[in-house]
Design an enzyme around this catalytic site. Structure first.
Site, PDB file in Angstrom:
ATOM      1  N   HIS A 165      -0.488  -8.422   0.971  1.00 18.85           N
ATOM      2  CA  HIS A 165      -0.831  -7.597  -0.117  1.00 18.85           C
ATOM      3  C   HIS A 165      -1.029  -8.348  -1.498  1.00 18.85           C
ATOM      4  O   HIS A 165       0.088  -8.582  -2.024  1.00 18.85           O
ATOM      5  CB  HIS A 165      -0.314  -5.965  -0.337  1.00 18.85           C
ATOM      6  CG  HIS A 165      -1.142  -5.147  -1.175  1.00 18.85           C
ATOM      7  ND1 HIS A 165      -1.616  -3.974  -0.776  1.00 18.85           N
ATOM      8  CD2 HIS A 165      -1.494  -5.276  -2.529  1.00 18.85           C
ATOM      9  CE1 HIS A 165      -2.068  -3.157  -1.948  1.00 18.85           C
ATOM     10  NE2 HIS A 165      -2.022  -4.125  -2.862  1.00 18.85           N
ATOM     11  N   HIS A 207       3.563 -12.401  -9.151  1.00 14.93           N
ATOM     12  CA  HIS A 207       4.924 -12.402  -9.493  1.00 14.93           C
ATOM     13  C   HIS A 207       4.784 -12.741 -11.175  1.00 14.93           C
ATOM     14  O   HIS A 207       4.069 -13.492 -11.620  1.00 14.93           O
ATOM     15  CB  HIS A 207       5.788 -13.764  -8.863  1.00 14.93           C
ATOM     16  CG  HIS A 207       5.786 -13.417  -7.428  1.00 14.93           C
ATOM     17  ND1 HIS A 207       6.973 -12.825  -7.053  1.00 14.93           N
ATOM     18  CD2 HIS A 207       5.340 -13.882  -6.413  1.00 14.93           C
ATOM     19  CE1 HIS A 207       6.862 -12.891  -5.402  1.00 14.93           C
ATOM     20  NE2 HIS A 207       5.712 -13.548  -5.177  1.00 14.93           N
ATOM     21  N   HIS A 262      -6.128  -2.271  -1.186  1.00 13.97           N
ATOM     22  CA  HIS A 262      -5.519  -3.381  -0.440  1.00 13.97           C
ATOM     23  C   HIS A 262      -6.467  -4.575  -0.594  1.00 13.97           C
ATOM     24  O   HIS A 262      -7.686  -4.589  -0.145  1.00 13.97           O
ATOM     25  CB  HIS A 262      -5.411  -2.944   1.032  1.00 13.97           C
ATOM     26  CG  HIS A 262      -4.867  -4.031   1.851  1.00 13.97           C
ATOM     27  ND1 HIS A 262      -3.434  -4.293   1.865  1.00 13.97           N
ATOM     28  CD2 HIS A 262      -5.265  -4.800   2.597  1.00 13.97           C
ATOM     29  CE1 HIS A 262      -3.016  -5.163   2.790  1.00 13.97           C
ATOM     30  NE2 HIS A 262      -4.500  -5.778   3.089  1.00 13.97           N
ATOM     31  N   HIS A 268      -0.444  -9.875  -4.673  1.00 14.55           N
ATOM     32  CA  HIS A 268       0.490  -9.670  -5.743  1.00 14.55           C
ATOM     33  C   HIS A 268       0.651 -11.012  -6.661  1.00 14.55           C
ATOM     34  O   HIS A 268       0.719 -12.063  -6.170  1.00 14.55           O
ATOM     35  CB  HIS A 268       1.957  -9.180  -5.351  1.00 14.55           C
ATOM     36  CG  HIS A 268       2.531 -10.018  -4.368  1.00 14.55           C
ATOM     37  ND1 HIS A 268       2.122 -10.104  -2.924  1.00 14.55           N
ATOM     38  CD2 HIS A 268       3.547 -10.847  -4.270  1.00 14.55           C
ATOM     39  CE1 HIS A 268       2.809 -10.948  -2.167  1.00 14.55           C
ATOM     40  NE2 HIS A 268       3.747 -11.472  -3.209  1.00 14.55           N
ATOM     41  N   CYS A 311       0.848  -1.093  -0.062  1.00 15.27           N
ATOM     42  CA  CYS A 311       0.060  -0.230  -0.036  1.00 15.27           C
ATOM     43  C   CYS A 311       1.089   1.252  -0.039  1.00 15.27           C
ATOM     44  O   CYS A 311       0.688   2.171  -0.861  1.00 15.27           O
ATOM     45  CB  CYS A 311      -0.818  -0.159   1.209  1.00 15.27           C
ATOM     46  SG  CYS A 311      -2.413  -1.002   1.027  1.00 15.27           S
TER      47      CYS A 311
HETATM   48  P1  5GP Z   1       5.474 -13.281  -1.504  1.00 14.39           P
HETATM   49  O1  5GP Z   1       6.741 -14.261  -0.804  1.00 14.39           O
HETATM   50  O2  5GP Z   1       4.618 -12.563  -0.453  1.00 14.39           O
HETATM   51  O3  5GP Z   1       5.015 -13.951  -2.626  1.00 14.39           O
HETATM   52  O4  5GP Z   1       6.522 -12.418  -2.196  1.00 14.39           O
HETATM   53  C1  5GP Z   1       6.956 -11.031  -1.832  1.00 14.39           C
HETATM   54  C2  5GP Z   1       7.826 -10.267  -2.667  1.00 14.39           C
HETATM   55  O5  5GP Z   1       8.050  -9.002  -2.451  1.00 14.39           O
HETATM   56  C3  5GP Z   1       9.294 -10.970  -2.267  1.00 14.39           C
HETATM   57  O6  5GP Z   1       9.834 -11.381  -3.921  1.00 14.39           O
HETATM   58  C4  5GP Z   1      10.128  -9.857  -2.093  1.00 14.39           C
HETATM   59  O7  5GP Z   1      11.363  -9.624  -2.883  1.00 14.39           O
HETATM   60  C5  5GP Z   1       9.477  -8.516  -2.356  1.00 14.39           C
HETATM   61  N1  5GP Z   1       9.422  -7.417  -1.782  1.00 14.39           N
HETATM   62  C6  5GP Z   1       9.436  -7.358  -0.258  1.00 14.39           C
HETATM   63  N2  5GP Z   1       9.515  -5.974  -0.075  1.00 14.39           N
HETATM   64  C7  5GP Z   1       9.604  -5.438  -0.919  1.00 14.39           C
HETATM   65  C8  5GP Z   1       9.647  -3.861  -1.138  1.00 14.39           C
HETATM   66  O8  5GP Z   1       9.820  -3.283  -0.243  1.00 14.39           O
HETATM   67  N3  5GP Z   1       9.854  -3.484  -2.320  1.00 14.39           N
HETATM   68  C9  5GP Z   1       9.871  -4.295  -3.579  1.00 14.39           C
HETATM   69  N4  5GP Z   1      10.356  -3.709  -4.811  1.00 14.39           N
HETATM   70  N5  5GP Z   1       9.626  -5.605  -3.368  1.00 14.39           N
HETATM   71  C10 5GP Z   1       9.486  -6.093  -2.223  1.00 14.39           C
HETATM   72 ZN    ZN Z   2      -1.899  -3.391   1.173  1.00 12.89          ZN
END
Ligand code: 5GP
Ligand code: ZN
Length: 123
Positions: A107, A111, A46, A109, A7
């Site tokens: 949140h 990839h 969110h 997302h 967010c």
């Molecule tokens: P998840 O494991 O939740 O699917 O992936 C979270 C992703 O967010 C990870 O690949 C991590 O590198 C990325 N990430 C976490 N914090 C930040 C941030 O502050 N900025 C950016 N650009 N990516 C982030």
């Molecule tokens: Zn959020």
């Protein structure tokens, strides 16, 4: 959400490398890329996880998924076929949901990984 890092990224309160933005969605580079191209595509509003989505989110989810191949093409990762029908290029899309799904940021997302292999191990 006050304490949500994505967010804050969407509100430009913390910096990120933004590669796409419209009224509903934002896409930015993952801070710790696991592939030559590693983008995160998020709804600006969110939503914690995919488990929090219902029929009211169908349009948003469609837009989110549709954005992935657009950005893949923009970043040189589109799938293409040669004259013999042999594919090349390509990308991977992934949504981690909950602790068992490996989600670290709550949140929603998507990839988008792409670029020449090898990529980091688990990907
Ligand atoms: P998840 O494991 O939740 O699917 O992936 C979270 C992703 O967010 C990870 O690949 C991590 O590198 C990325 N990430 C976490 N914090 C930040 C941030 O502050 N900025 C950016 N650009 N990516 C982030
Ligand atoms: Zn959020």
């Amino acid at each position: 959400m006050d304490n949500c890092i994505f967010c804050k990224i969407a509100a430009k309160q913390i910096p990120s490398t933004i590669v796409y933005e419209d009224d509903d969605l934002l896409a930015f580079k993952d801070i710790n890329p696991a592939a030559p191209v590693h983008l995160l595509l998020i709804p600006k509003r969110h939503v914690a996880t995919l488990s929090d989505c219902d029929d009211s989110h169908v349009d948003l989810l469609g837009k989110l998924l549709r954005l992935a191949p657009r950005l893949a093409a923009e970043f040189g990762c589109a799938v293409s076929m040669d004259a013999d029908g042999v594919p090349s290029g390509g990308f991977k899309t992934l949504i981690n949901s909950g602790p068992d799904g490996g989600q670290e940021v709550y949140h929603l997302h998507l990839h988008m990984y792409g670029g020449p292999r090898p990529w980091r191990n688990q990907h």
